[in-house]
Design a protein around this motif. Structure first.
Motif, PDB file in Angstrom:
ATOM      1  N   LEU A  20      -0.678  -5.473  -5.241  1.00 22.70           N
ATOM      2  CA  LEU A  20      -2.352  -5.762  -4.493  1.00 22.70           C
ATOM      3  C   LEU A  20      -3.311  -6.564  -4.356  1.00 22.70           C
ATOM      4  CD1 LEU A  20      -2.876  -1.797  -3.842  1.00 22.70           C
ATOM      5  CD2 LEU A  20      -2.012  -2.998  -2.203  1.00 22.70           C
ATOM      6  N   TYR A  56       2.717   1.693  -3.746  1.00 17.30           N
ATOM      7  CA  TYR A  56       1.119   2.214  -4.329  1.00 17.30           C
ATOM      8  C   TYR A  56       1.376   4.010  -4.099  1.00 17.30           C
ATOM      9  CZ  TYR A  56      -3.041   2.661  -5.967  1.00 17.30           C
ATOM     10  OH  TYR A  56      -4.394   3.372  -6.913  1.00 17.30           O
ATOM     11  N   LEU A  57       1.218   4.457  -2.292  1.00 19.64           N
ATOM     12  CA  LEU A  57       0.606   5.413  -2.252  1.00 19.64           C
ATOM     13  C   LEU A  57       1.387   7.030  -3.027  1.00 19.64           C
ATOM     14  CD1 LEU A  57      -1.385   5.697   1.081  1.00 19.64           C
ATOM     15  CD2 LEU A  57      -1.987   5.653  -0.752  1.00 19.64           C
ATOM     16  N   TYR A  83       1.052   2.032 -12.596  1.00 18.33           N
ATOM     17  CA  TYR A  83      -0.098   1.594 -11.766  1.00 18.33           C
ATOM     18  C   TYR A  83      -0.474   0.294 -12.279  1.00 18.33           C
ATOM     19  CZ  TYR A  83      -5.037   1.559 -11.422  1.00 18.33           C
ATOM     20  OH  TYR A  83      -6.068   1.449 -11.443  1.00 18.33           O
ATOM     21  N   VAL A 139      -7.645   1.263  -1.039  1.00 15.03           N
ATOM     22  CA  VAL A 139      -6.914   1.837  -1.807  1.00 15.03           C
ATOM     23  C   VAL A 139      -6.829   1.578  -3.858  1.00 15.03           C
ATOM     24  CG1 VAL A 139      -4.328   1.435  -2.500  1.00 15.03           C
ATOM     25  CG2 VAL A 139      -5.099   2.239  -0.375  1.00 15.03           C
ATOM     26  N   ILE A 140      -7.396   0.597  -4.032  1.00 15.74           N
ATOM     27  CA  ILE A 140      -7.410   0.318  -4.942  1.00 15.74           C
ATOM     28  C   ILE A 140      -8.870   0.908  -5.789  1.00 15.74           C
ATOM     29  CG2 ILE A 140      -7.644  -1.350  -6.758  1.00 15.74           C
ATOM     30  CD1 ILE A 140      -6.370  -3.049  -5.593  1.00 15.74           C
ATOM     31  N   PRO A 176      -8.986  -2.075   4.063  1.00 13.56           N
ATOM     32  CA  PRO A 176      -7.894  -0.732   3.246  1.00 13.56           C
ATOM     33  C   PRO A 176      -7.290  -1.036   1.924  1.00 13.56           C
ATOM     34  CG  PRO A 176      -6.667  -1.908   4.897  1.00 13.56           C
ATOM     35  CD  PRO A 176      -8.122  -2.868   4.656  1.00 13.56           C
ATOM     36  N   ILE A 177      -7.008  -2.587   1.445  1.00 13.96           N
ATOM     37  CA  ILE A 177      -6.263  -2.660   0.281  1.00 13.96           C
ATOM     38  C   ILE A 177      -7.786  -2.479  -0.489  1.00 13.96           C
ATOM     39  CG2 ILE A 177      -5.613  -4.317  -1.924  1.00 13.96           C
ATOM     40  CD1 ILE A 177      -5.080  -5.678   0.381  1.00 13.96           C
ATOM     41  N   TRP A 205      -3.576   9.793 -12.016  1.00 16.27           N
ATOM     42  CA  TRP A 205      -4.000   8.909 -11.311  1.00 16.27           C
ATOM     43  C   TRP A 205      -5.020   8.203 -12.132  1.00 16.27           C
ATOM     44  CZ3 TRP A 205       0.837   5.765 -10.072  1.00 16.27           C
ATOM     45  CH2 TRP A 205       0.428   4.825  -9.516  1.00 16.27           C
ATOM     46  N   ARG A 241       1.309   6.716  -6.609  1.00 21.60           N
ATOM     47  CA  ARG A 241       0.327   8.118  -6.474  1.00 21.60           C
ATOM     48  C   ARG A 241       1.148   8.948  -6.565  1.00 21.60           C
ATOM     49  NH1 ARG A 241      -1.884  11.320  -8.171  1.00 21.60           N
ATOM     50  NH2 ARG A 241      -3.603  11.934  -7.989  1.00 21.60           N
ATOM     51  N   ILE A 300       0.822  -0.968   0.074  1.00 19.11           N
ATOM     52  CA  ILE A 300       0.351  -0.060  -0.014  1.00 19.11           C
ATOM     53  C   ILE A 300       0.580   1.063  -0.014  1.00 19.11           C
ATOM     54  CG2 ILE A 300      -1.822   1.302   1.431  1.00 19.11           C
ATOM     55  CD1 ILE A 300      -2.822  -1.199   2.368  1.00 19.11           C
ATOM     56  N   VAL A 321      -8.889   5.352  -3.935  1.00  9.23           N
ATOM     57  CA  VAL A 321      -7.245   6.748  -4.653  1.00  9.23           C
ATOM     58  C   VAL A 321      -7.789   6.912  -5.661  1.00  9.23           C
ATOM     59  CG1 VAL A 321      -4.869   6.843  -4.874  1.00  9.23           C
ATOM     60  CG2 VAL A 321      -6.046   5.779  -2.318  1.00  9.23           C
TER      61      VAL A 321
END
Length: 201
Positions: free
Chosen positions: A138, A46-47, A131, A193-194, A189-190, A56, A50, A43, A197
């Motif tokens: 993830l 990923y952030l 990306y 995020v996927i 949380p995944i 994004w 981003r 995660i 975000v």
């Protein structure tokens, strides 16, 4: 002169135990700690990616919400039969443990089927760009955990039906439910995020 040997008679102790008195419980929590750290690192990657991008997601629309949201509902609903299986196992009720564990397996299989649609709905390939790579990583990491626990649940259910039946099997079912909770709550949380975000501007 040799010191007298001291012996401890443990013959009256049970051969298995639930919760923190079980080595399996500690092993499960150790596994959760390691795998939770891996999820956190993924995660974080990923952030970070981003934060370095002007737009994004890169070269793709955001993932469709349908399949990921449906799977989230299935996972949350699966907590109920897993809790029932855990309680039945800790009550050493073989018939109910078999039944509820079978229900848990059906939930896991339903989730795996929809997970296939989720990968398609990402609108990017794993090798398309950064990306695509991080999103597939993830989703792939969580899928591996789901496959692992689905396999474990299936094996446990077969053993409960075919025997030989040992008390340790009930402990295995209880700890399997504990690991399933990790699979469920690590997904939240995944999912955010996927699916969340890419929709933030």
């Amino acid at each position: 002169m040799t010191a007298p040997r001291r012996e401890l008679d443990v013959s009256a102790l049970p051969s298995y135990a639930f919760g923190h008195r079980s080595l399996m419980w500690w092993g499960t929590f150790g596994l959760i700690a390691i795998e939770g750290t891996i999820f956190a690192i993924a995660i974080g990657a990923y952030l970070y990616l981003r934060s370095q991008a002007d737009s994004w997601p890169l070269g793709a629309p955001p993932p469709d919400l349908l399949w990921g949201s449906a799977n989230t509902l299935i996972l949350l609903a699966s907590i109920w039969p897993n809790q029932k299986a855990k309680r039945a196992a800790e009550a050493r009720d073989l018939v109910r443990t078999r039944g509820w564990l079978l229900v848990c397996l059906l939930f896991a299989l339903a989730f795996l089927v929809l997970r296939g649609f989720e990968f398609v709905a990402l609108h990017t390939r794993w090798d398309h760009n950064a990306y695509g790579s991080v999103v597939w990583t993830l989703l792939g990491l969580h899928t591996v955990h789901l496959l692992t626990d689905t396999y474990d649940t299936a094996v446990l259910d077969v053993l409960l039906f075919t025997g030989p039946m040992e008390g340790q099997r009930f402990v295995d079912v209880s700890e399997n439910a504990l690991y399933w909770y990790f699979v469920v709550f690590s997904w939240l949380p995944i999912y955010a995020v996927i699916y969340g975000v890419p929709r933030l501007h």
